[in-house]
Scaffold this motif. Structure first.
Motif, PDB file in Angstrom:
ATOM      1  N   ARG A   1      -6.624   3.507   2.553  1.00 12.91           N
ATOM      2  CA  ARG A   1      -5.995   3.612   1.173  1.00 12.91           C
ATOM      3  C   ARG A   1      -5.019   4.379   1.051  1.00 12.91           C
ATOM      4  O   ARG A   1      -3.817   4.347  -0.313  1.00 12.91           O
TER       5      ARG A   1
ATOM      6  N   LYS B   1      -1.425   3.991  -0.909  1.00  9.02           N
ATOM      7  CA  LYS B   1      -1.191   4.505  -1.890  1.00  9.02           C
ATOM      8  C   LYS B   1       0.176   5.777  -2.146  1.00  9.02           C
ATOM      9  O   LYS B   1       1.519   5.338  -3.406  1.00  9.02           O
TER      10      LYS B   1
ATOM     11  N   TYR C   1       3.525   4.111  -4.841  1.00  6.22           N
ATOM     12  CA  TYR C   1       4.086   5.129  -5.378  1.00  6.22           C
ATOM     13  C   TYR C   1       5.265   5.310  -4.691  1.00  6.22           C
ATOM     14  O   TYR C   1       6.426   5.133  -5.846  1.00  6.22           O
TER      15      TYR C   1
ATOM     16  N   GLU D   1      -1.888  -1.922  -4.728  1.00 10.87           N
ATOM     17  CA  GLU D   1      -2.851  -1.585  -6.195  1.00 10.87           C
ATOM     18  C   GLU D   1      -4.309  -2.554  -5.882  1.00 10.87           C
ATOM     19  O   GLU D   1      -5.364  -1.863  -5.914  1.00 10.87           O
TER      20      GLU D   1
ATOM     21  N   GLN E   1      -5.868  -0.444  -3.075  1.00 11.31           N
ATOM     22  CA  GLN E   1      -6.150   0.916  -3.210  1.00 11.31           C
ATOM     23  C   GLN E   1      -7.911   0.814  -4.750  1.00 11.31           C
ATOM     24  O   GLN E   1      -8.170   1.647  -4.074  1.00 11.31           O
TER      25      GLN E   1
END
Length: 140
Positions: free
Chosen positions: A42, A46, A50, A72, A75
């Motif tokens: 996860r 992420k 980002y 997304e 995550q």
């Protein structure tokens, strides 16, 4: 745009390739569905998401948007699984002297496991999809 080429573009490609490789490595390690390995997966997802969001102007939106949506969703799904694992670790010690609370916690955990069962069932396919991901291409 001109910014999509040159050193900045090469840097962006190197960053996302490195982060994608890390994500794929974490996906291989998470194949046994261990909660710690899933949490590391996860975090890797992420970081890639980002970075890609920050570097988005360098990439074609039609190529980048689906990747960002996949990351997304990964995550969010892994976050729910991590919440369940964390719930048990935090609450079990509090039920040691109260059998009624221990029973209630077991029921809550069973409810969450049932609610998350579809995500757990999809996880092997998601891990395979991650292992097959390719970096998005920059704008031409």
């Amino acid at each position: 745009p001109a910014a999509a080429g040159g050193e900045l573009g090469e840097f962006a490609d190197a960053v996302q390739r490195r982060l994608l490789a890390r994500l794929q490595k974490r996906a291989r390690r998470a194949a046994d569905l261990d909660s710690e390995a899933l949490h590391a997966l996860r975090i890797a997802g992420k970081r890639l998401r980002y970075a890609l969001e920050f570097l988005a102007p360098l990439y074609a939106p039609d190529k980048l948007a689906p990747r960002l949506e996949e990351l997304e969703a990964l995550q969010n799904g892994l976050g729910r699984l991590n919440d369940l694992a964390t719930l048990g670790r935090l609450l079990h010690p509090l039920t040691a002297t109260a059998p009624v609370l221990r029973e209630a916690l077991a029921e809550v955990e069973a409810w969450h496991r049932a609610a998350l069962a579809p995500e757990l069932a999809r996880l092997p396919a998601v891990l395979k999809q991650i292992r097959q991901m390719r970096p998005p291409r920059r704008r031409g």
